[in-house]
Design an enzyme around this catalytic site. Structure first.
Site, PDB file in Angstrom:
ATOM      1  N   ASP A 170       6.818   2.023   5.977  1.00 32.14           N
ATOM      2  CA  ASP A 170       5.265   1.392   6.007  1.00 32.14           C
ATOM      3  C   ASP A 170       4.254   2.459   4.903  1.00 32.14           C
ATOM      4  OD1 ASP A 170       2.889   0.363   6.863  1.00 32.14           O
ATOM      5  OD2 ASP A 170       2.318   1.697   8.370  1.00 32.14           O
ATOM      6  N   HIS A 202       3.932   4.053  11.597  1.00 32.38           N
ATOM      7  CA  HIS A 202       3.002   5.319  12.114  1.00 32.38           C
ATOM      8  C   HIS A 202       3.675   5.749  13.458  1.00 32.38           C
ATOM      9  CE1 HIS A 202      -0.865   1.958  11.016  1.00 32.38           C
ATOM     10  NE2 HIS A 202       0.093   1.999  10.983  1.00 32.38           N
ATOM     11  N   GLU A 229      -4.974   1.083   2.850  1.00 32.57           N
ATOM     12  CA  GLU A 229      -4.851   0.166   3.989  1.00 32.57           C
ATOM     13  C   GLU A 229      -4.858   1.402   5.560  1.00 32.57           C
ATOM     14  OE1 GLU A 229      -2.831  -1.889   6.575  1.00 32.57           O
ATOM     15  OE2 GLU A 229      -2.180  -0.114   5.867  1.00 32.57           O
ATOM     16  N   GLU A 230      -4.771   2.274   5.760  1.00 31.43           N
ATOM     17  CA  GLU A 230      -4.336   2.849   7.014  1.00 31.43           C
ATOM     18  C   GLU A 230      -5.268   2.938   7.176  1.00 31.43           C
ATOM     19  OE1 GLU A 230      -1.770   2.654   8.282  1.00 31.43           O
ATOM     20  OE2 GLU A 230      -0.047   2.623   6.757  1.00 31.43           O
ATOM     21  N   ASP A 286      -0.709   4.167   0.820  1.00 33.54           N
ATOM     22  CA  ASP A 286      -1.098   5.207   1.743  1.00 33.54           C
ATOM     23  C   ASP A 286      -0.178   5.641   3.099  1.00 33.54           C
ATOM     24  OD1 ASP A 286      -2.243   2.668   1.778  1.00 33.54           O
ATOM     25  OD2 ASP A 286      -3.338   3.579   3.801  1.00 33.54           O
ATOM     26  N   HIS A 311       0.647  -0.493  -0.087  1.00 30.14           N
ATOM     27  CA  HIS A 311      -0.017   0.219   0.410  1.00 30.14           C
ATOM     28  C   HIS A 311       0.484   1.825   0.272  1.00 30.14           C
ATOM     29  CE1 HIS A 311       0.429   1.413   4.068  1.00 30.14           C
ATOM     30  NE2 HIS A 311       0.749   0.049   4.408  1.00 30.14           N
ATOM     31  N   ASP A 368       4.549  -5.411   4.762  1.00 32.24           N
ATOM     32  CA  ASP A 368       4.370  -4.528   5.586  1.00 32.24           C
ATOM     33  C   ASP A 368       3.925  -4.535   7.075  1.00 32.24           C
ATOM     34  OD1 ASP A 368       2.940  -1.844   5.879  1.00 32.24           O
ATOM     35  OD2 ASP A 368       0.994  -2.980   5.687  1.00 32.24           O
TER      36      ASP A 368
HETATM   37  C1  8V3 Z   1      -6.417   0.685   9.720  1.00 36.71           C
HETATM   38  N1  8V3 Z   1      -6.659   0.008  10.648  1.00 36.71           N
HETATM   39  C2  8V3 Z   1      -7.300   0.026  11.469  1.00 36.71           C
HETATM   40  N2  8V3 Z   1      -7.682  -0.996  12.365  1.00 36.71           N
HETATM   41  C3  8V3 Z   1      -6.425  -1.907  11.791  1.00 36.71           C
HETATM   42  C4  8V3 Z   1      -5.869  -0.806  10.419  1.00 36.71           C
HETATM   43  C5  8V3 Z   1      -4.285  -1.385  10.023  1.00 36.71           C
HETATM   44  C6  8V3 Z   1      -3.787  -1.229  10.685  1.00 36.71           C
HETATM   45  N3  8V3 Z   1      -2.459  -2.024   9.750  1.00 36.71           N
HETATM   46  C7  8V3 Z   1      -1.181  -1.535  10.175  1.00 36.71           C
HETATM   47  O1  8V3 Z   1      -0.941  -1.471  11.188  1.00 36.71           O
HETATM   48  C8  8V3 Z   1      -0.669  -2.637   9.018  1.00 36.71           C
HETATM   49  C9  8V3 Z   1       1.005  -2.735  10.242  1.00 36.71           C
HETATM   50  N4  8V3 Z   1       1.878  -3.357   9.634  1.00 36.71           N
HETATM   51  C10 8V3 Z   1      -3.599  -1.251  12.209  1.00 36.71           C
HETATM   52  O2  8V3 Z   1      -2.802  -2.552  12.198  1.00 36.71           O
HETATM   53  O3  8V3 Z   1      -3.690  -0.626  12.772  1.00 36.71           O
HETATM   54 ZN    ZN Z   2       1.173  -1.017   6.624  1.00 31.78          ZN
HETATM   55 ZN    ZN Z   3       0.494   1.736   8.489  1.00 33.61          ZN
END
Ligand code: 8V3
Ligand code: ZN
Ligand code: ZN
Length: 505
Positions: free
Chosen positions: A142, A455, A176-177, A111, A109, A205
């Site tokens: 990420d 993040h 994705e985020e 974004d 992803h 990821d």
């Molecule tokens: C947007 N969202 C809301 N609930 C879960 C997510 C996805 C997010 N994904 C990641 O961080 C991937 C890490 N490599 C997270 O797990 O928070």
């Molecule tokens: Zn990610």
């Molecule tokens: Zn992420």
């Protein structure tokens, strides 16, 4: 089945050399991608424009590689406030369709999470900055860096006019985020089209758990994300002229949020642990084998004391038990200064990370019931509305699948060591869709280091993966490894790439 030591099908030395020689170009490209503010979390038109620019740049890059590229229109997103925003297109790209070769599908992803220099970044988050071999910038690890790593590996073969040992497909999204909005419909639509013929899905990821030892990931938690709104009226009040005669929304909300989890991290929602997979002794042993230096982990995360003291407990609470996190309160006064306001309407946000075999809709009912019970005991005249904004399922893979054996072998080739078999506490929404909708199994090969700060402020990716055994030397990096089981006969394509920007120092 595999032959255990079949030689790579192409002379890889030249590919490695090419990667070494061109790494500055790869970093430059990452710099250009990081400069695009492709934030999918803040729902404002500016960022959605940046997102579609990001997807256009990526589509163009893949096209120039010779891939057949489709940018799929994803329509628009309806926000709770009635606003409608465009969803960036999803890129579906294919390179090669030799029926005798295995087909590897890569998901990534482009974004990113929000980033603001004022949040405590030491450098401009959208200006990739290299310090001591670390490339700082939002999206560096990420997930822009890893997506580029995959593209670079393919481009090395193309530039050398070497035949790729596999067919490659890319699915790259820009939401994705934000919980991969609208992706499920696309997966349904494409399961017998774009995804037909895919032998193995790879996602890069997430991060290693160790600074030294590479990892392969076989599970992720899901997430159920809740909002709880407490409203008296749409406007704020003066606390001097109304304080004392109101049920204050913030007081209700703080009590509601305070009822969710105890100081030991135990979730207080009745029934929430009922479906959690029972722990076996065999499973505990798998955590014992993981390379995690607790002291180093504490230091690098700058946390004085975790809730648990042992490696096994920490890993289990990250990977195989649910957790509840409180994220924020919309409408609350959160600026410096002493404003004497009573917010009229506030929205609390929290989420529960889900593990096998928890069920999203059961959790939704349990949480709603719990909040209604707590709220009704307060006899508040305010209005409370609970809703589940996201329901993302947990995922766990069968590590005996061929692509796990392949991934392990690739890592052994590059790093001279077996990977840690890890899970990840976070959620990659598409993974479960590959499993349940497309019926393809997924292997995750993390390229980022444990201290990359996904993040967070000062997110980075390392320019080089450094193998401890080779100290300062430029180390070999794992990019892509795949095994094809296209025919009943064995067909093992073991390809190892070097790249920039992977792994850990
Ligand atoms: C947007 N969202 C809301 N609930 C879960 C997510 C996805 C997010 N994904 C990641 O961080 C991937 C890490 N490599 C997270 O797990 O928070
Ligand atoms: Zn990610
Ligand atoms: Zn992420």
């Amino acid at each position: 089945m595999f032959s255990s030591s079949s030689p790579p099908p192409v002379p890889l030395e030249k590919v490695f050399q090419y990667i070494d020689l061109h790494q500055d170009e790869f970093v430059q490209m990452l710099k250009e991608w990081v400069a695009i503010e492709s934030d999918s979390v803040q729902p404002v038109p500016h960022f959605r424009q940046e997102l579609s620019r990001m997807m256009a740049v990526a589509a163009d890059t893949l096209q120039r590689l010779g891939a057949h590229v489709a940018s799929v229109d994803m329509g628009s997103q309806q926000l709770p406030d009635g606003q409608s925003l465009p969803i960036p297109p999803v890129i579906l790209a294919e390179l090669g369709n030799d029926p005798t070769k295995a087909t590897v599908c890569f998901y990534g992803h482009l974004d990113v999470q929000p980033a603001d220099r004022a949040d405590g970044w030491l450098t401009d988050p959208y200006m990739l900055t290299e310090v001591d071999g670390k490339l700082y910038g939002r999206g560096a690890t990420d997930n822009k860096g890893p997506v580029l790593a995959w593209i670079n590996a393919v481009s090395a073969f193309r530039a050398l006019e070497q035949d790729l040992p596999v067919n490659v497909k890319f699915i790259i999204e820009g939401m994705e985020e934000a919980g991969s909005v609208a992706l499920e419909e696309l997966m349904e639509k494409e399961k017998d089209r774009f995804f037909s013929g895919v032998d193995c899905v790879v996602i890069s990821d997430n991060l290693w758990i160790s600074k030294r030892k590479p990892a392969v990931t076989y599970g992720t938690r899901g997430n159920s994300y809740f909002t709880v709104e407490v409203k008296c009226r749409d406007q704020d009040f003066h606390s001097g002229t109304f304080g004392g005669i109101l049920h204050e929304p913030m007081a209700d909300l703080v009590a509601l949020l305070g009822s969710l989890v105890d100081p030991s991290g135990h979730i207080l929602v009745p029934g929430i642990y009922d479906e959690v997979a029972p722990l076996t002794e065999e499973e505990v042993n798998t955590y014992k084998a993981i390379d995690l230096d607790l002291e180093e982990y504490r230091n690098s995360s700058q946390v004085a004391t975790f809730l648990f003291d042992t490696k096994e407990e920490i890993l289990m609470h990250l990977w195989r038990y649910p957790s509840l996190s409180i994220h924020g309160i919309e409408g609350a006064f959160d600026e410096p200064g002493a404003k004497t306001v009573i917010p009229g309407r506030v929205i609390g946000k929290f989420s529960i990370r889900l593990v096998p075999h928890m069920n999203v809709s059961v959790v939704e009912k349990q949480v709603t019931q719990h909040l209604e019970d707590v709220f009704s005991k307060r006899n508040s005249s305010n209005k409370m509305v609970v809703s589940m904004a996201l329901g993302l399922h947990p995922w766990i893979a069968n590590i005996n699948n061929t692509q796990y054996i392949a991934a392990k072998r690739a890592i052994r080739t590059v790093f001279g060591t077996d990977p840690d078999m890890i899970r990840d506490g976070s959620t990659i929404p598409i993974t479960k869709m590959f499993q349940d909708i497309v019926h393809k199994s997924v292997v995750m090969i993390p390229l980022g280091a444990v201290d990359d700060g996904e993040h967070s402020q000062n997110e980075k990716i390392n320019r080089m993966t450094t193998n401890e055994n080779k100290a300062e030397d430029i180390c070999i990096q794992l990019f892509h490894h795949s095994v094809g089981t296209r025919d009943t006969s064995l067909k093992a394509c073991c390809t190892t790439f070097k790249m920039t920007g992977a792994g850990s120092q």
